[in-house]
Write an enzyme that holds these catalytic residues in place. Structure first.
Site, PDB file in Angstrom:
ATOM      1  N   THR A 239       0.824  -1.200   0.000  1.00 19.68           N
ATOM      2  CA  THR A 239       0.000   0.000   0.000  1.00 19.68           C
ATOM      3  C   THR A 239       0.870   1.266   0.000  1.00 19.68           C
ATOM      4  O   THR A 239       1.968   1.253   0.544  1.00 19.68           O
ATOM      5  CB  THR A 239      -0.850  -0.050   1.289  1.00 19.68           C
ATOM      6  OG1 THR A 239      -1.798  -1.088   1.145  1.00 19.68           O
ATOM      7  CG2 THR A 239      -1.546   1.241   1.612  1.00 19.68           C
TER       8      THR A 239
ATOM      9  N   VAL B 165     -13.389  -3.982   2.425  1.00 22.32           N
ATOM     10  CA  VAL B 165     -12.733  -2.675   2.404  1.00 22.32           C
ATOM     11  C   VAL B 165     -11.807  -2.591   3.619  1.00 22.32           C
ATOM     12  O   VAL B 165     -12.196  -2.966   4.727  1.00 22.32           O
ATOM     13  CB  VAL B 165     -13.766  -1.525   2.460  1.00 22.32           C
ATOM     14  CG1 VAL B 165     -13.059  -0.173   2.470  1.00 22.32           C
ATOM     15  CG2 VAL B 165     -14.730  -1.611   1.275  1.00 22.32           C
TER      16      VAL B 165
ATOM     17  N   GLY C  63      -0.869  -1.872   6.603  1.00 20.84           N
ATOM     18  CA  GLY C  63      -0.852  -3.090   7.416  1.00 20.84           C
ATOM     19  C   GLY C  63      -2.205  -3.761   7.393  1.00 20.84           C
ATOM     20  O   GLY C  63      -3.012  -3.520   6.481  1.00 20.84           O
ATOM     21  N   THR C  64      -2.451  -4.576   8.396  1.00 19.73           N
ATOM     22  CA  THR C  64      -3.695  -5.353   8.474  1.00 19.73           C
ATOM     23  C   THR C  64      -4.874  -4.410   8.714  1.00 19.73           C
ATOM     24  O   THR C  64      -5.128  -3.977   9.844  1.00 19.73           O
ATOM     25  CB  THR C  64      -3.603  -6.340   9.656  1.00 19.73           C
ATOM     26  OG1 THR C  64      -2.257  -6.788   9.782  1.00 19.73           O
ATOM     27  CG2 THR C  64      -4.538  -7.504   9.440  1.00 19.73           C
TER      28      THR C  64
HETATM   29  N1  ASP Z   1      -3.954  -1.569   4.941  1.00 19.94           N
HETATM   30  C1  ASP Z   1      -4.273  -2.176   3.668  1.00 19.94           C
HETATM   31  C2  ASP Z   1      -5.627  -2.836   3.780  1.00 19.94           C
HETATM   32  O1  ASP Z   1      -5.884  -3.483   4.773  1.00 19.94           O
HETATM   33  C3  ASP Z   1      -3.276  -3.205   3.229  1.00 19.94           C
HETATM   34  C4  ASP Z   1      -1.821  -2.799   3.278  1.00 19.94           C
HETATM   35  O2  ASP Z   1      -1.466  -1.821   3.917  1.00 19.94           O
HETATM   36  O3  ASP Z   1      -0.983  -3.465   2.625  1.00 19.94           O
HETATM   37  O4  ASP Z   1      -6.393  -2.755   2.846  1.00 19.94           O
END
Ligand code: ASP
Length: 322
Positions: free
Chosen positions: A186, A215, A238-239
């Site tokens: 991301t 989402v 992140g998650t």
């Molecule tokens: N935060 C993003 C999501 O959960 C994923 C990521 O940061 O790689 O959609």
């Protein structure tokens, strides 16, 4: 906050995702891409451009770069389709725009920005968001525009492992092919402009093999994206589920505004909450005084920043800044 314009007030940070890439992945290409884009966005700020323009420009350029999980090169959902989320926020008056579940809008962050400026609303999703993009004259593409071979292979690996993975989860994705290591996470940007105004923007393809319609935090204002001139601007990676549960951006804002904490401590505490809720990742943040914080609790976060020294720095691991 409306300082006398001074290029010395300018601050900038970009991220290209946090996670656990293989120990020997050096991330040189991603850092070079972040550096080139940081140079452009920083020049805009030094020339008197707004924080909002700088973060929009940086994230749009990162969406165009196939090395990251946003726009071209975004990860694929369980059905093999891209579903892109993005948001942008202007710290001056907390104006914001957010989009989710896009497959045909060339630049999700540009649509988020158009929502901020040209509609009375904040958050659009799916078919309605794409219809709005057409109506507003934004550039449209076929979903294939975003899909790379590396992402197809990454999805196949995740399906085989029965896993829904962060883009950079080397370990949980099983024996991912080596060239997928190049594809990182991301993207996001935070900035403070010469007048002291703050802004944040984030764009993502989300998680590999995610359920259609899911989402994440990037598009959720107050979670993965937040800006308020009175406190800070924050963009997360992140998650997503854990960052939403932590209310990340607003949690950092609250600690600064009401507890008198500094930015490092506020971000660290919010990251602890992410961990408590079963997630991990990182953020980039700038406060109204120009302090930067770029913490993460994964092994790595691709990042570039410009602090008080006015120079562009990049890093991926905790200790490898240049
Ligand atoms: N935060 C993003 C999501 O959960 C994923 C990521 O940061 O790689 O959609």
């Amino acid at each position: 906050m409306n300082l006398t314009p001074d290029p010395g007030h300018v601050r900038l940070a970009l991220h290209g995702g946090a996670g656990d890439p293989p120990p020997d992945a050096d991330g040189r290409a991603q850092r070079e891409a972040l550096r080139a884009i940081a140079v452009q966005a920083h020049a805009l700020l030094v020339a008197g451009g707004s924080a909002l323009d700088a973060v929009t420009l940086a994230v749009e350029r990162l969406e165009e770069c196939p090395l990251f999980n946003a726009g071209v090169g975004a990860v694929l959902n369980r059905d093999g389709r891209p579903e892109l989320d993005a948001a942008v926020m202007d710290g001056r008056v907390r104006a914001c725009g957010a989009v989710a579940g896009l497959a045909r809008v060339k630049s999700p962050v540009r649509l988020a920005r158009a929502i901020l400026e040209r509609t009375p609303h904040v958050f659009f999703a799916g078919a309605g968001a794409e219809a709005l993009a057409r109506e507003l004259g934004l550039e449209m593409v076929e979903p294939d525009h975003f899909i790379t071979d590396a992402r197809r292979r990454q999805l196949a690996q995740a399906r085989k492992a029965g896993a829904i993975t962060l883009d950079h989860d080397h370990e949980s994705a099983g024996d991912r092919p080596r060239d997928d290591d190049a594809a990182f996470g991301t993207v996001g940007a935070v900035a403070r402009d010469a007048r002291g105004h703050l802004a944040a923007a984030t764009s993502t393809g989300g998680l590999t093999n995610k359920l259609p319609g899911r989402v994440g935090d990037s598009a959720v204002i107050g979670a993965g994206t937040f800006a308020d001139d009175h406190s800070c601007a924050v963009s997360c990676t992140g998650t997503g589920e854990a960052f939403i549960r932590a209310g990340f951006g607003l949690a950092v804002h609250a600690r600064l505004s009401w507890c008198g904490w500094d930015l490092d401590r506020a971000c660290a505490e919010a990251l602890h909450a992410v961990r408590r809720y079963g997630g991990r990742g990182g953020c980039i943040a700038v406060d109204r005084d120009g302090q930067l914080a770029l913490p993460f609790n994964a092994r790595s976060m691709y990042r570039a920043w410009v602090g008080a020294d006015g120079r562009v720095h990049t890093a991926s691991r905790p200790q490898d800044a240049d």
